[in-house]
Design an enzyme around this catalytic site. Structure first.
Site, PDB file in Angstrom:
ATOM      1  N   ASP A  91      66.887  45.222  41.875  1.00  0.00           N
ATOM      2  CA  ASP A  91      66.308  46.288  41.051  1.00  0.00           C
ATOM      3  C   ASP A  91      67.351  47.364  40.797  1.00  0.00           C
ATOM      4  O   ASP A  91      67.637  48.179  41.682  1.00  0.00           O
ATOM      5  CB  ASP A  91      65.087  46.880  41.757  1.00  0.00           C
TER       6      ASP A  91
ATOM      7  N   HIS B 115      65.723  50.224  43.564  1.00  0.00           N
ATOM      8  CA  HIS B 115      65.449  50.014  44.987  1.00  0.00           C
ATOM      9  C   HIS B 115      66.345  48.957  45.617  1.00  0.00           C
ATOM     10  O   HIS B 115      66.155  48.603  46.780  1.00  0.00           O
ATOM     11  CB  HIS B 115      63.987  49.585  45.183  1.00  0.00           C
TER      12      HIS B 115
ATOM     13  N   SER C  61      49.956  51.857  39.458  1.00  0.00           N
ATOM     14  CA  SER C  61      50.453  50.888  40.440  1.00  0.00           C
ATOM     15  C   SER C  61      49.371  50.261  41.310  1.00  0.00           C
ATOM     16  O   SER C  61      49.648  49.290  42.014  1.00  0.00           O
ATOM     17  CB  SER C  61      51.508  51.550  41.329  1.00  0.00           C
TER      18      SER C  61
ATOM     19  N   ASP D 218      62.123  51.951  36.121  1.00  0.00           N
ATOM     20  CA  ASP D 218      61.445  52.053  37.413  1.00  0.00           C
ATOM     21  C   ASP D 218      61.202  53.530  37.707  1.00  0.00           C
ATOM     22  O   ASP D 218      61.905  54.406  37.174  1.00  0.00           O
ATOM     23  CB  ASP D 218      62.303  51.440  38.514  1.00  0.00           C
TER      24      ASP D 218
ATOM     25  N   CYS E  61      57.594  49.086  43.774  1.00  0.00           N
ATOM     26  CA  CYS E  61      58.728  48.836  42.887  1.00  0.00           C
ATOM     27  C   CYS E  61      58.242  48.339  41.523  1.00  0.00           C
ATOM     28  O   CYS E  61      57.706  47.237  41.401  1.00  0.00           O
ATOM     29  CB  CYS E  61      59.658  47.798  43.521  1.00  0.00           C
TER      30      CYS E  61
END
Length: 344
Positions: free
Chosen positions: A69, A88, A45, A82, A101
């Site tokens: 999401d 989320h 990430s 995810d 996310c």
């Protein structure tokens, strides 16, 4: 530049024995590898920083717009999950960075396309050696369509872009590259060549040669891009995934990363239950202080699990030590001036 596990250099100075050399070579933890410049890892990430910049600069993102999401992103005949089961909910760019996310960036990947992603990643020094004067530095990999054809003689598939969008797939980088990237993010787009020598002095203290900052390139960024990114990265530590890096020294903008070593499918074992060498790598990249950055740090914990849990606390300790050493140097200087004043 720290790399562990390490080895005792004294055994080389006195003449290393055969059994000692063989033990080092056979050690599965690779103590002879300088991970800071030679370890090539999926950035996870932390790569979302590049994605956010690319999306804003290319006009692909409306930063105020939100996506929904549900915890996965369907693409072709596959569903990309995810990290948070159930998702989320409603997420805009700022929140997507703060909570890391995946789904937001899964959707962004195909909109940008692999070639534009690669262009911005390379602008920040990824996919190429930094040029530090140390032997055997590795350059990592930033893939694009041409790279795939040259490397595998195969076309680039759209689903591969979705994986790259969260720092997985073919993309890899070294800890030094990620630290240098964060320095460029901190200063608004100036990428410098890392150096380990400030100056060379003769035996009498005379300066023989000095090495000043060497600018590789200036990355043209919109002021709004820089502001949005700095604010979001600060909130990663204040209220997001990097909370364990919070410190009394002040705001520490950063981003966590959890990079998969093996792909897990629904129903597979959790990361902490996997064999050690199959566990995720933990990242935390950051800079401080927020308002006037002086230091950028990349922490990579091999097979350490979540970046926010394993890597962020290490960065916090380094920042606090940095501030402590600065204060000690300032105190010594003040004492020296005071003594000199009395002597005069």
């Amino acid at each position: 530049l720290a790399s562990t596990p390490a080895f005792d250099p004294n055994v080389f100075a006195r003449g290393i024995k055969g059994n000692e050399w063989n033990a080092l070579l056979k050690d599965k933890l690779r103590p002879l590898s300088n991970r800071a410049i030679q370890g090539q890892y999926p950035p996870g990430s932390t790569f979302k920083i590049v994605m956010a910049i690319a999306g804003l600069e290319e006009g692909v993102i409306n930063p105020e717009a939100s996506i929904s999401d549900p915890g996965f992103f369907p693409f072709g005949n596959r569903s990309f999950r995810d990290w948070k089961e159930g998702g989320h909910g409603s997420v805009n760019l700022h929140r997507a960075i703060v909570i890391s996310c995946d789904t937001y960036f899964y959707q962004l990947g195909p909109k940008l396309g692999i070639n534009r992603i690669a262009k911005w990643a390379r602008a920040f020094g990824l996919g190429d050696k930094t040029g530090i004067v140390l032997d055997d530095e590795k350059g990592g990999t930033i893939p694009d369509e041409a790279w795939k054809i040259k490397r595998f003689r195969q076309p680039w598939y759209p689903g591969e872009t979705v994986s790259v969008a969260i720092g997985q797939g073919y993309v890899t980088g070294t800890p030094l590259q990620l630290a240098n990237m964060m320095a460029a993010v901190a200063n608004g787009g100036k990428l410098f060549r890392p150096r380990i020598v400030a100056k060379v002095e003769s035996v009498d203290g005379t300066s023989v040669r000095e090495y000043g900052p060497e600018l590789i390139r200036t990355i043209e960024l919109k002021p709004d891009t820089v502001t949005r990114l700095h604010n979001a990265l600060a909130d990663v530590v204040k209220v997001g995934t990097g909370g364990l890096a919070r410190s009394p020294i002040g705001d520490v903008p950063g981003q966590t990363g959890t990079a998969q070593v093996v792909e897990l499918k629904a129903g597979d074992l959790k990361g902490e239950h996997l064999a050690y060498f199959n566990r995720d790598h933990a990242w935390f990249v950051s800079y401080a202080p927020a308002q006037n950055p002086e230091i950028a740090i990349a922490v990579l914990v091999e097979h350490g699990g979540r970046g926010g849990d394993a890597a962020a606390p290490m960065a916090k300790k380094v920042y606090e030590k940095f501030i402590e050493l600065q204060k000690q140097a300032t105190d010594k200087q003040q004492v020296r001036v005071e003594v000199n004043g009395r002597a005069n």
